[in-house]
Motif scaffolding. Structure first.
Motif, PDB file in Angstrom:
ATOM      1  N   VAL A  71       2.816  10.663   6.735  1.00  0.00           N
ATOM      2  CA  VAL A  71       2.106  11.022   6.698  1.00  0.00           C
ATOM      3  C   VAL A  71       0.876   9.219   7.164  1.00  0.00           C
ATOM      4  O   VAL A  71       1.642   8.427   6.067  1.00  0.00           O
ATOM      5  N   ALA A  72       0.234   8.771   7.359  1.00  0.00           N
ATOM      6  CA  ALA A  72      -0.046   7.774   7.537  1.00  0.00           C
ATOM      7  C   ALA A  72      -0.934   6.379   7.357  1.00  0.00           C
ATOM      8  O   ALA A  72      -0.275   5.748   6.524  1.00  0.00           O
ATOM      9  N   ALA A  73      -1.240   6.916   6.356  1.00  0.00           N
ATOM     10  CA  ALA A  73      -2.302   6.334   5.323  1.00  0.00           C
ATOM     11  C   ALA A  73      -1.746   6.127   3.844  1.00  0.00           C
ATOM     12  O   ALA A  73      -1.541   5.108   3.352  1.00  0.00           O
ATOM     13  N   GLN A  74      -0.189   7.325   3.666  1.00  0.00           N
ATOM     14  CA  GLN A  74       0.824   6.982   2.608  1.00  0.00           C
ATOM     15  C   GLN A  74       1.708   5.240   3.162  1.00  0.00           C
ATOM     16  O   GLN A  74       2.009   5.086   1.893  1.00  0.00           O
ATOM     17  N   GLU A  75       1.640   5.732   4.071  1.00  0.00           N
ATOM     18  CA  GLU A  75       2.609   4.369   4.236  1.00  0.00           C
ATOM     19  C   GLU A  75       2.278   3.245   4.743  1.00  0.00           C
ATOM     20  O   GLU A  75       2.263   1.908   4.157  1.00  0.00           O
ATOM     21  N   ALA A  78       2.124   2.529   0.433  1.00  0.00           N
ATOM     22  CA  ALA A  78       3.405   2.357   0.179  1.00  0.00           C
ATOM     23  C   ALA A  78       2.777   0.723   0.015  1.00  0.00           C
ATOM     24  O   ALA A  78       3.517   0.211  -0.563  1.00  0.00           O
ATOM     25  N   GLU A  79       3.157   0.178   1.165  1.00  0.00           N
ATOM     26  CA  GLU A  79       3.197  -0.908   1.686  1.00  0.00           C
ATOM     27  C   GLU A  79       2.620  -1.953   1.255  1.00  0.00           C
ATOM     28  O   GLU A  79       2.603  -3.267   0.951  1.00  0.00           O
ATOM     29  N   LYS A  80       0.900  -1.093   0.741  1.00  0.00           N
ATOM     30  CA  LYS A  80       0.172  -2.208   0.184  1.00  0.00           C
ATOM     31  C   LYS A  80       0.723  -2.604  -1.231  1.00  0.00           C
ATOM     32  O   LYS A  80       0.581  -3.821  -1.535  1.00  0.00           O
ATOM     33  N   LEU A  81       0.717  -1.480  -2.407  1.00  0.00           N
ATOM     34  CA  LEU A  81       1.178  -1.050  -3.273  1.00  0.00           C
ATOM     35  C   LEU A  81       3.017  -2.315  -3.103  1.00  0.00           C
ATOM     36  O   LEU A  81       2.944  -3.075  -4.525  1.00  0.00           O
ATOM     37  N   ILE A  82       3.883  -2.378  -2.460  1.00  0.00           N
ATOM     38  CA  ILE A  82       4.992  -2.727  -2.407  1.00  0.00           C
ATOM     39  C   ILE A  82       4.818  -4.471  -2.525  1.00  0.00           C
ATOM     40  O   ILE A  82       5.020  -5.231  -3.490  1.00  0.00           O
ATOM     41  N   GLY A 276       0.445  12.199  -2.198  1.00  0.00           N
ATOM     42  CA  GLY A 276      -0.125  11.400  -1.520  1.00  0.00           C
ATOM     43  C   GLY A 276      -1.213  11.645  -0.013  1.00  0.00           C
ATOM     44  O   GLY A 276      -0.457  11.248   0.967  1.00  0.00           O
ATOM     45  N   ASN A 277      -1.318  12.846   0.103  1.00  0.00           N
ATOM     46  CA  ASN A 277      -2.094  13.343   1.172  1.00  0.00           C
ATOM     47  C   ASN A 277      -3.529  12.598   1.984  1.00  0.00           C
ATOM     48  O   ASN A 277      -4.091  11.073   0.984  1.00  0.00           O
ATOM     49  N   PRO A 278      -3.512  12.668   2.763  1.00  0.00           N
ATOM     50  CA  PRO A 278      -4.957  11.982   3.727  1.00  0.00           C
ATOM     51  C   PRO A 278      -5.279  10.980   3.534  1.00  0.00           C
ATOM     52  O   PRO A 278      -6.496  10.698   2.406  1.00  0.00           O
TER      53      PRO A 278
END
Ligand SMILES: *Cc1c(COP(=O)(O)O)cnc(C)c1O
Length: 391
Positions: A71-75, A78-82, A276-278
């Motif tokens: 799921v692209a939006a999940q990635e 996650a990247e932003k949260l990290i 984590g759905n779109p």
């Protein structure tokens, strides 16, 4: 009115129809100032254009595919949260309780990996972690547990803001694998611990190889004047749970992990159909981008300070005000007498507030609240407190 909803909430007699920023309007077009943000959820206010646009665009493309696929939006979330948290990886859920369930499972996995057959987690008196069986068992409130026994085992309770109690428990119990704690207790009464409490917990967790697990479901996403409350302490926990304001009203939760908690789960260990759905991730991404491209988090500190200074001044001669405490826009006004009636009185005056622990007025206004609204909040509530009949 006959309702077909299970009566799990004592609801106020009002139905809101629309909102904008810190304002809400009911069915009769009556306007209210929202100083609660749907319990620390709508930190960006109601109908925020970035969130609105994001979910509209996403819903035209795709709502859900399941976690059987990437799921692209999940990635992206996650990247932003990290980036914003200093943690290293993320599990997405739909709510706070579910984020904490993931944390509790991580702690147990961590314990079993260390050869501890019946791992236990230190939790706090007056804590709140959710309403699922494991999270209500972790919660330090007998009323929430009553009638739902048997509770989930593996929690050991100590007083909040008492590092010695934690140390004693660890020395007496070799099954302790983790400490789960809120940086500020929300439902427990806006309890703000000593400034170095989290640092002390971090040190204890390092010394005894325990997971430091922070429930930032209420304190997170800018509420206290940092993106996450632990950032006031210059530490990084091993696990951190988020939900509430992460989607600004679209349900999404997250369990963030770091260092020794980062690689505990493998395929098949945990899951969620919706997690984590779109759609949910498009809202979360809009929230995180909005926060990182603005100074709203800094404003939370300034606005919190000015709100509390104004309350101090207005209420300084009221002997029933025990204290006014806050970090950023997480605000508690403690009275020396019961005051839940203030919630209904404030509603009649067009103001949404909350009372927790019977005597503590809790305010969680949106980060976008403006100066005029701050004046209205302080004036309306101060007057109500001054007029309140103390017994
Ligand atoms: C609200 C809250 C939860 C529970 O979140 P839900 O989304 O209602 O399951 C857990 N912990 C804290 C600190 C909260 O404030």
């Amino acid at each position: 009115m006959i309702s077909h909803i299970m009566p799990t909430y004592a609801r106020l007699a009002v139905t809101f129809e629309r909102g904008e920023g810190a304002w809400l309007w009911d069915e009769n077009n009556q306007r209210y100032l929202d100083a609660l943000s749907g319990i620390a959820v709508c930190n960006l206010g109601h109908a925020h254009p970035a969130v609105h646009d994001a979910i509209c665009e996403q819903s035209a493309k795709l709502l859900h595919t399941s976690n059987l696929y990437h799921v692209a939006a999940q990635e992206k979330v996650a990247e932003k949260l990290i980036q914003m948290s200093g943690m290293t990886n993320v599990f997405f859920s739909n709510s706070g309780a579910e984020a904490n369930e993931a944390a509790i499972k991580l702690a147990r996995k961590f314990g079993h990996a260390k050869g501890i057959a019946i791992p236990a987690i230190i939790v706090m008196e007056k804590s709140f972690h959710g309403r699922t069986l494991a999270t209500l068992s972790a919660t330090g409130n007998a009323k929430i547990q009553q009638g739902f026994e048997p509770l989930v085992e593996g929690f050991v309770r100590v007083p909040y803001n008492d590092i010695d109690a934690i140390k004693t428990t660890i020395s007496e119990n070799s099954s302790i694998v983790a400490i789960l704690v809120e940086p500020i207790q929300g439902e427990g009464g806006v309890n703000i611990p000593a400034a170095d409490y989290l640092n002390q917990i971090r040190a204890v967790c390092d010394q005894f190889d325990l997971l430091m697990m922070l429930d930032e479901i209420q304190t997170g996403i800018g509420r206290t004047g940092k993106f996450l409350a632990f950032q006031h302490n210059g530490i990084v926990p091993d696990v951190c749970t988020l939900a509430k304001a992460l989607g600004n009203g679209v349900p999404i939760g997250a369990c963030l992990a770091h260092s020794k908690a980062a690689n505990l789960f493998s395929a098949g260990n945990h899951g969620s159909t919706f997690g984590g759905n779109p759609l949910a991730c498009s809202a979360a991404l809009a929230v995180l981008n909005t926060l990182s491209n603005s100074d709203l988090i800094t404003q939370a500190t300034e606005k919190g300070n000015s709100i509390c200074a104004a309350f101090q001044e207005k209420l300084q001669n009221n002997s029933h005000v025990v204290n006014i405490r806050h970090l950023g826009l997480m605000i508690g006004i403690e009275l020396d007498a019961s005051c839940p009636e203030l919630v209904g009185k404030a509603l009649n005056d067009g103001l949404l507030i909350n009372v927790t622990q019977d005597k503590i007025i809790r305010l969680l206004p949106p980060l976008i609240i403006n100066a005029t609204q701050i004046t209205q909040l302080v004036d309306t509530l101060s007057t109500l407190i001054q007029e309140h009949i103390f017994q």
